[in-house]
Write a protein that holds these residues in place. Structure first.
Motif, PDB file in Angstrom:
ATOM      1  N   VAL A 190      26.828 -14.013 -26.486  1.00  0.00           N
ATOM      2  CA  VAL A 190      28.149 -13.388 -26.574  1.00  0.00           C
ATOM      3  C   VAL A 190      28.382 -12.525 -25.341  1.00  0.00           C
TER       4      VAL A 190
ATOM      5  N   GLU B 110      27.434  -5.754 -27.205  1.00  0.00           N
ATOM      6  CA  GLU B 110      27.808  -7.145 -27.439  1.00  0.00           C
ATOM      7  C   GLU B 110      29.186  -7.222 -28.105  1.00  0.00           C
TER       8      GLU B 110
ATOM      9  N   LYS C 185      30.569  -8.532 -30.556  1.00  0.00           N
ATOM     10  CA  LYS C 185      30.475  -9.035 -31.923  1.00  0.00           C
ATOM     11  C   LYS C 185      31.329  -8.124 -32.794  1.00  0.00           C
TER      12      LYS C 185
ATOM     13  N   ASP D  11      33.247 -12.851 -39.172  1.00  0.00           N
ATOM     14  CA  ASP D  11      32.746 -12.538 -37.830  1.00  0.00           C
ATOM     15  C   ASP D  11      33.716 -13.044 -36.773  1.00  0.00           C
TER      16      ASP D  11
ATOM     17  N   TRP E 292      33.203 -13.360 -32.756  1.00  0.00           N
ATOM     18  CA  TRP E 292      32.339 -13.159 -31.597  1.00  0.00           C
ATOM     19  C   TRP E 292      33.017 -13.713 -30.358  1.00  0.00           C
TER      20      TRP E 292
ATOM     21  N   GLN F 108      31.681 -17.767 -34.239  1.00  0.00           N
ATOM     22  CA  GLN F 108      30.950 -16.924 -35.176  1.00  0.00           C
ATOM     23  C   GLN F 108      29.620 -17.598 -35.491  1.00  0.00           C
TER      24      GLN F 108
END
Length: 186
Positions: free
Chosen positions: A9, A80, A82, A101, A103, A118
């Motif tokens: 990511v 990150e 995320k 999620d 990402w 994700q």
């Protein structure tokens, strides 16, 4: 069965630069979006508390369907990209929280194109600041998705108008019909 590598990511995402409108160029079909949706886009706005207001819109049969939610860093201490996104469904009576999620797998240096996924690899989005993307850029993002272990056979290009509609000029699907149809794969 081969084990998939851990996804890479983006690190150090500039959240302020990421804010604004993003057009969906392609995605994996989702039960949360109508199959015949066009001009699909997301608009992100940074809230004072550091969370992000999310407005997802799509047009189906000439009517605007939308859902609003919020996004926040999954781990505030990590660099990150995320994020977690939370929506309340159904959109016309938002009572059930749904969290997922989000990402950021790739962002170009000018923050014009992004690849979003994700961890389960069940969802994938190719986003652009403009309603259309150069084919070469699209191919590069698809290749990046393959490198991250995605089955791009499920990738579907999203029709985008040359002049995307404005939110305030389209009739709304105020009954949430698109949402109900999406539950049944329509």
């Amino acid at each position: 069965m081969t084990e998939k590598k851990e996804m890479q990511v983006v690190k150090g995402l500039d959240l302020e630069r990421y804010m604004g409108r993003w057009y969906e160029i392609a995605s994996f079909p989702s039960r949360f979006q109508p199959k015949n949706g066009v001009d699909t886009r997301a608009t992100y706005t940074l809230n004072p508390d550091g969370t992000v207001h999310v407005l997802n819109e799509t047009w189906s049969n000439g009517k605007r369907g939308f859902i609003e939610g919020s996004a926040y860093k999954a781990d505030p201490k990590s660099d990150e990209a995320k994020l977690k996104v939370k929506f309340y469904v159904p959109p016309f009576l938002p009572i059930i929280p749904v969290t997922g999620d989000y990402w950021v797998l790739y962002i170009d240096p000018d923050y014009q194109h992004a690849l979003i996924g994700q961890p389960s690899r069940s969802y994938l989005w190719i986003l652009s600041r403009t309603a259309h993307m150069e084919e070469e850029t699209y191919k590069q993002l698809v290749e990046k998705a393959v490198e991250e272990g995605y089955d791009i056979g499920k990738l579907h290009k999203t029709p985008q108008s040359d002049t995307p509609p404005e939110s305030n000029t389209a009739p709304e699907d105020s009954k949430g019909i698109w949402w109900f149809k999406s539950l049944f794969g329509k």
